[in-house]
Design a protein around this motif. Structure first.
Motif, PDB file in Angstrom:
ATOM      1  N   GLN A  41       1.959   8.319  -8.294  1.00  0.00           N
ATOM      2  CA  GLN A  41       1.998   8.073  -7.152  1.00  0.00           C
ATOM      3  C   GLN A  41       2.907   9.504  -6.836  1.00  0.00           C
ATOM      4  O   GLN A  41       2.169   9.406  -5.677  1.00  0.00           O
ATOM      5  N   ASN A  42       4.076  10.144  -7.671  1.00  0.00           N
ATOM      6  CA  ASN A  42       4.674  11.784  -6.640  1.00  0.00           C
ATOM      7  C   ASN A  42       3.264  12.289  -6.377  1.00  0.00           C
ATOM      8  O   ASN A  42       3.095  13.272  -5.560  1.00  0.00           O
ATOM      9  N   SER A  52       0.199  12.083  -5.757  1.00  0.00           N
ATOM     10  CA  SER A  52      -0.786  11.078  -4.564  1.00  0.00           C
ATOM     11  C   SER A  52      -0.091  11.924  -3.441  1.00  0.00           C
ATOM     12  O   SER A  52      -0.803  11.473  -2.061  1.00  0.00           O
ATOM     13  N   ASP A  53       1.426  10.893  -2.950  1.00  0.00           N
ATOM     14  CA  ASP A  53       1.875  11.632  -2.029  1.00  0.00           C
ATOM     15  C   ASP A  53       2.168  13.217  -1.463  1.00  0.00           C
ATOM     16  O   ASP A  53       2.126  13.243  -0.577  1.00  0.00           O
ATOM     17  N   GLU A  54       2.256  14.122  -2.587  1.00  0.00           N
ATOM     18  CA  GLU A  54       1.920  15.568  -2.006  1.00  0.00           C
ATOM     19  C   GLU A  54       0.546  15.616  -2.364  1.00  0.00           C
ATOM     20  O   GLU A  54       0.389  16.829  -1.145  1.00  0.00           O
ATOM     21  N   GLN A  62       0.517  15.274   1.582  1.00  0.00           N
ATOM     22  CA  GLN A  62       1.139  16.475   1.662  1.00  0.00           C
ATOM     23  C   GLN A  62       0.121  17.772   2.261  1.00  0.00           C
ATOM     24  O   GLN A  62       0.582  18.684   2.784  1.00  0.00           O
ATOM     25  N   TRP A  86      -3.084   7.330  -2.432  1.00  0.00           N
ATOM     26  CA  TRP A  86      -1.855   7.201  -2.598  1.00  0.00           C
ATOM     27  C   TRP A  86      -1.683   5.609  -3.038  1.00  0.00           C
ATOM     28  O   TRP A  86      -0.766   4.886  -3.642  1.00  0.00           O
ATOM     29  N   ARG A 108      -0.268   2.298  -5.884  1.00  0.00           N
ATOM     30  CA  ARG A 108       1.055   1.887  -5.532  1.00  0.00           C
ATOM     31  C   ARG A 108       0.823   0.647  -6.614  1.00  0.00           C
ATOM     32  O   ARG A 108       2.251   0.401  -7.049  1.00  0.00           O
TER      33      ARG A 108
END
Length: 602
Positions: free
Chosen positions: A375-376, A378-380, A383, A400, A404
């Motif tokens: 999760q982290n 794909s979030d980065e 970004q 992302w 989840r």
């Protein structure tokens, strides 16, 4: 099944016993057969799945079924199935490897594959009678038929044993009539073999059944529409309704009231496999982010040259490397434990069940850690892509959303956190893991005068391994005091359990990463492993921060006055570096290697 002569720790013992790097398995230890299987799966994914990402996002359920049939033809659905039921019988590490590499391109296939091979097929191979296995498993192993698992109900999610679905014995005693409603059933749109849990009369525990579905003869089974979900768009997910569905009495799985045990043991295997299913997703997300960062130019400079981007890419790669290290360490422990049990006369079923159950703590740890890492990651990844990352035209957005669900599957991460600590305490009570002795030593150490000698850190990882040993003392200090204070009521203190679990998780992940890297540095040379050494040091640095925060939170929640002051001083002592690593330099070193190789390369 090959096993090596070594001292295999029991589940949870990593906390109180030192592990030699020579005694752990790493991805660099894959056999030639496993490497060939890896390439087969990777080639299959790159040919059949990755190019079709757009179709998966448009709810192409038929494509998911088609890909699953092709996977069955290649034998990928039967890797864990014994040969006598048309499987490949390849051992636990190989089943992890296939689950890892087939799952990275899209969560839709990851879910379909996991639901079919794990909770759809495995309960029959592990709990079925010989007749049941011969009748159902070969078709599941080859992809001729697909499996689904019906446990969750509208009022029974985390509390799985509270289901209301009923099974009533027919007057002639030949069938059970099942009535009830199940929800969130993966593969429901194309499965023909359902593992269904229902309650007989007022039994304390639910019972498992094998239920066949034939669309030409639905036998009281109806299905809701496909669910509209945040992610995993082409994973078929429906409600299943049973209205006096006739199931032959011989289709009961295991014994009456044994369903809860089946469900819990299926979840243990599901948890470590779910962790594996998040690994290649991290590798692919990291690779896509690195490629984009190499190509994207801002202020006349590729963004990969900027320190802020380097920091993100390094952390993404490090979490993927740590996840691999821990997953394959645990997988080989399980495989070796299964082999030992088979050699001592256990059946395949008994050996696999007990082998996985032995490492239930590690399975929960891995499920939590790796699901949160993807999760982290794909979030980065979004970004790094900036505004483009938010667009459905790039792979980050779907990655992302697909990530989840991993924190909810196979028991939520909150439940798994509390389970990990709860199971460890129970093992200690049974004498399987000696927590009391080491915890008392730590308590004595807190009362003593600390050494002011300057240690010799001339060997690779000597300070890091000492730090791991000290972090274990942090857990023993916090958890030991909490058990003394609350006894059996500890389970009521959920926030304290969550904090203790976060400490436990970081210890296992950091230690696994260091042991893998130490082993490889010994055989390939430190120069060849310089970037992996940087990742191991970076992961540990982050782990120390997480552990410090959670230990403080735990300590102040139950200790006061002198006891609190003493424990906080102990925490400071146990988390203090002699030589603090330069994390900016570590991240830069890792990111520069990623940029040079244009993707995840470890």
């Amino acid at each position: 099944m090959e096993t090596v002569e070594k001292d295999i720790l029991r589940g949870g013992q990593f906390l109180v016993k030192e592990t030699s790097c020579d005694d752990i398995f790493t991805p660099e230890d894959f056999t030639e057969e496993q490497k060939m299987m890896l390439e087969t799966v990777r080639e299959f994914v790159d040919r059949e799945i990755w190019p079709n990402k757009e179709r998966f996002e448009k709810k192409d359920y038929a494509l998911t079924e088609e890909i699953m049939r092709k996977a069955g033809e290649l034998g990928l659905l039967g890797v864990a199935v014994p040969e006598e039921y048309d499987g490949l019988d390849m051992g636990f590490v190989s089943t992890m490897l296939v689950c890892d590499y087939i799952s990275g391109a899209t969560g839709s296939i990851a879910t379909a594959f996991g639901a079919h091979t794990g909770i759809g097929t495995m309960p029959i191979t592990l709990y079925g009678t010989e007749e049941q296995k011969k009748k159902y498993v070969p078709a599941l192993a080859t992809g001729e038929k697909f499996g689904a698992y019906c446990l969750t109900e509208p009022g029974a999610g985390s509390d799985a044993n509270s289901g209301k679905t009923k099974a009533v014995l027919s007057e002639d005693g030949k069938h059970y009539l099942i009535s009830g409603q199940k929800m969130w059933i993966s593969n429901a749109g194309f499965a023909e073999t359902f593992i269904v849990f229902a309650r007989i009369e007022d039994d304390k525990n639910i019972t498992g059944f094998i239920v066949e579905y034939d669309k030409d003869n639905p036998n009281g089974m109806t299905f809701g529409e496909e669910e509209h979900k945040l992610g995993i768009h082409s994973s078929s997910t429906r409600q299943v309704f049973f209205n006096d569905t006739k199931v032959p009495v011989e289709n009961m799985l295991s014994e009456r009231g044994g369903g809860f045990k089946i469900a819990m043991n299926a979840l243990n295997v599901g948890r470590i496999k779910l962790a594996a299913a998040c690994l290649d997703a991290q590798r692919r997300v990291t690779t896509e982010a690195v490629k984009y960062a190499n190509e994207r130019v801002q202020f006349k400079t590729p963004i990969v040259k900027f320190g802020a981007i380097k920091s993100k890419l390094a952390e993404m790669a490090t979490s993927a490397y740590a996840g691999e290290s821990a997953c394959y360490r645990a997988a080989k422990n399980i495989e070796d434990r299964i082999a030992i049990r088979v050699a001592s006369g256990n059946t395949h079923q008994e050996a696999e069940l007990k082998g996985v159950e032995e490492y239930a703590i590690e399975c929960s740890i891995l499920k939590v850690a790796v699901s949160e890492d993807i999760q982290n990651c794909s979030d980065e990844g979004i970004q790094v892509f900036g505004g483009m990352g938010f667009s459905a035209d790039t792979p980050m957005e779907s990655a992302w959303r697909d990530a989840r669900i991993s924190r909810i599957y196979e028991g939520t991460n909150e439940i798994n956190r509390m389970l990990a600590v709860g199971m460890l305490v129970k093992k200690a009570m049974k004498g399987h893991v000696d927590l009391l002795g080491p915890a008392m030593k730590v308590a004595d150490e807190l009362m003593g005068i600390p050494s002011f000698d300057t240690p010799d850190y001339s060997e690779l990882f000597s300070e890091e391994k000492e730090m791991i040993a000290k972090l274990k003392k942090v857990f023993l200090m916090v958890a030991g005091s909490a058990v003394q204070k609350f006894g059996p009521d500890l389970e009521k203190h959920q926030q304290l359990l969550l904090a203790a679990s976060n400490i436990l998780i970081e210890i296992y992940m950091a230690e696994s990463t260091i042991l893998r890297t130490e082993k490889n540095a010994k055989r390939f040379g430190e120069e060849a492993q310089s970037h992996q050494i940087a990742m191991a040091k970076l992961y540990l640095y982050n782990a120390v921060d997480i552990i410090t925060k959670n230990a403080k939170e735990g300590i102040v929640s139950f200790a006061e006055g002198d006891e609190q002051r003493m424990m906080l001083m102990g925490l400071k002592r146990f988390t203090k570096y002699t030589n603090m690593p330069n994390v900016v330099a570590l991240r830069t070193q890792i990111a520069d290697k990623l940029s040079e190789e244009n993707g995840y390369c470890f």
